[in-house]
Design an enzyme around this catalytic site. Structure first.
Site, PDB file in Angstrom:
ATOM      1  N   ARG A 126       0.849  -1.202   0.000  1.00 43.49           N
ATOM      2  CA  ARG A 126       0.000   0.000   0.000  1.00 43.49           C
ATOM      3  C   ARG A 126       0.881   1.248   0.000  1.00 43.49           C
ATOM      4  O   ARG A 126       0.503   2.290  -0.535  1.00 43.49           O
ATOM      5  CB  ARG A 126      -0.967   0.001   1.194  1.00 43.49           C
ATOM      6  N   TYR A 173     -16.288  16.772 -14.129  1.00 38.88           N
ATOM      7  CA  TYR A 173     -16.628  15.346 -14.184  1.00 38.88           C
ATOM      8  C   TYR A 173     -17.580  15.040 -13.015  1.00 38.88           C
ATOM      9  O   TYR A 173     -17.372  15.527 -11.897  1.00 38.88           O
ATOM     10  CB  TYR A 173     -15.337  14.529 -14.069  1.00 38.88           C
ATOM     11  N   ASP A 212      -7.290  18.309 -13.917  1.00 41.38           N
ATOM     12  CA  ASP A 212      -7.601  16.958 -14.368  1.00 41.38           C
ATOM     13  C   ASP A 212      -7.432  16.969 -15.888  1.00 41.38           C
ATOM     14  O   ASP A 212      -8.206  17.603 -16.603  1.00 41.38           O
ATOM     15  CB  ASP A 212      -9.047  16.618 -13.966  1.00 41.38           C
ATOM     16  N   LYS A 240      -8.503   5.850 -18.879  1.00 40.78           N
ATOM     17  CA  LYS A 240      -8.881   6.364 -20.194  1.00 40.78           C
ATOM     18  C   LYS A 240      -7.676   6.288 -21.145  1.00 40.78           C
ATOM     19  O   LYS A 240      -7.191   5.210 -21.399  1.00 40.78           O
ATOM     20  CB  LYS A 240      -9.435   7.781 -20.051  1.00 40.78           C
TER      21      LYS A 240
END
Ligand SMILES: *Cc1c(COP(=O)(O)O)cnc(C)c1O
Length: 437
Positions: A97, A150, A222, A247
């Site tokens: 992690r 978004y 972004d 994406k």
């Protein structure tokens, strides 16, 4: 009686995220990493970096390409104990992690492509956004954000901020006076998207950066719709660039991932949020993302080629009322796109005659594009705002944000332009030859 300690006491003095705080007090003589030893990360051409930066050829076996380090934890040795004690645990492998060689390899490739000092990968674009925003805002702080955000980011600001005493003002990203007027004494962040969805507005990031600098506010962008082959967002004065790597960066519609990139000092501030919110990327997903990134440059060229041809075709079709593609001269941001974008992308939005009913018939009549949300994959994807991304809006609200009935969102893949054009030709002919009911 034992002493009672309350964590998160609202009256306690909050450590400041934004002043640099403890970071400035540390005298750490470190590399700009973390990165794996044994390969060069020299600045080269974009395609060369996409293939080679970060990729770790295993010297022990001679394997070409980064092995998948599918492990949750690492043997603790002196270096690990020392890094924990001295506060640079991000630079050693301790637990996956916190960091893993598969993460480091792809992070280094992403940092090289963005021209960033440092990058962190996350288990989704939203994990990258949440961790970054929370790292750069104190309790009670305010963000000035684009009104075309978004949906997931809008929900974060709208649903999570109030419980943290944070607030957001949404502003038209063309209206620089309004953006400036929205900045309050407690504003710590300006949050925008490089290219908006679905109208594909290309935002004048250098102007936003100028406002942010002058008003002493950090600017986060972004850039999911503008991957580094199209634009190296940090070069325009942005503090931290974020992507949904699900994406274009990965490019194969087979992975959910995110990334934040920027100066080492800021990425070091975001890393503890990765640990706290837990959105770390699995080693196998890192392998897939790294492999996808190797073809980013050639994929982006292919997206541009097919999308440009299709956009011109659609613009010339008598039943198509509007076409939004930033590299069409008719696009309101054509000049901004020419100035800021080095390469086009695959996203086209267009409006056809006959409203949403006709748009539905069109997506059903097409053979190649698959009906799905998301974007940036090698396969063309098509969807309608009215029943997907803006389904919760009333038609009046859709009109207010510029989405007309008959609006179609298309993410052009890397298929041959001639095949895509032929498919649209047959689909448009089919739907307008049958009488509308
Ligand atoms: C998809 C998307 C996100 C969210 O990314 P996930 O990987 O789905 O979490 C954020 N911003 C933009 C612009 C997106 O298109």
């Amino acid at each position: 009686m034992t002493e009672i300690k309350t964590l998160g006491d609202p009256n306690s003095v909050q450590p400041s995220n934004t002043s640099g705080g403890w970071l400035n007090d540390l005298d750490r003589k470190r590399q700009a990493g973390p990165f794996l030893a044994g390969h060069s990360c020299a600045a080269r051409g974009m395609s060369t970096m996409a293939v080679h930066a970060g990729t770790h050829d295993d010297p022990r076996t001679g394997a070409v390409g980064t092995p998948i380090y599918q492990t949750s934890t690492f043997v603790l040795a002196d270096g690990q104990y020392q890094s924990v004690e001295e506060g640079f645990a991000r630079d050693r492998f301790i637990y996956s992690r916190y960091g893993n060689p598969s993460q480091w390899a792809v992070q280094e490739k992403l940092a090289a492509l963005e021209g960033a000092e440092s990058a962190i990968v996350f288990s989704s674009g939203m994990a990258a956004i949440t961790s970054t925003v929370m790292a750069l805002m104190d309790k009670g702080a305010h963000v000035v954000a684009s009104s075309d955000l978004y949906g997931g980011t809008y929900n974060l600001f709208n649903q999570e901020f109030p419980t943290l005493g944070m607030s957001a003002t949404m502003v038209d990203s063309y209206d620089f006076d309004a953006i400036e007027a929205a900045i309050q004494p407690n504003t710590q962040l300006m949050y925008f998207e490089a290219i908006t969805n679905p109208l594909l507005k290309v935002i004048d990031i250098p102007r936003l950066a100028e406002i942010a600098k002058r008003r002493n506010v950090r600017l986060v962008v972004d850039a999911t719709f503008a991957p580094p082959i199209a634009m190296r967002t940090l070069e325009h004065g942005v503090d931290v660039v974020i992507h949904s790597a699900s994406k274009y960066l990965n490019g194969h519609s087979d992975l959910i991932a995110g990334v934040a990139a920027g100066p080492r000092k800021l990425i070091d501030m975001i890393w503890p949020r990765l640990l706290n919110y837990g959105g770390s990327l699995d080693p196998h997903a890192c392998f897939l993302l790294e492999r996808g990134l190797k073809t980013l440059a050639i994929r982006m060229r292919a997206h541009e080629e097919s999308a440009t041809a299709l956009a011109h075709y659609l613009e010339g079709h008598p039943r198509v009322q509007k076409v939004f593609y930033p590299f069409l001269e008719s696009h309101p941001d054509f000049a901004t796109a020419k100035r800021l974008l080095k390469n086009g992308t695959g996203n086209i939005t267009f409006v056809i005659e006959g409203g949403d009913a006709a748009a539905l018939r069109l997506v059903n009549a097409l053979d190649i594009p698959k009906q799905a949300t998301s974007l940036g994959g090698v396969e063309s994807l098509i969807s309608l705002p009215f029943n997907t991304s803006q389904a919760t809006f009333t038609s009046r609200q859709r009109a207010d944000v510029g989405i007309d009935p008959g609006c179609v969102r298309l993410s052009v893949g890397i298929e041959n332009a001639a095949d895509l054009i032929a498919d649209f030709e047959q689909a448009l002919a089919t739907i307008y030859s049958t009488k509308e009911t």
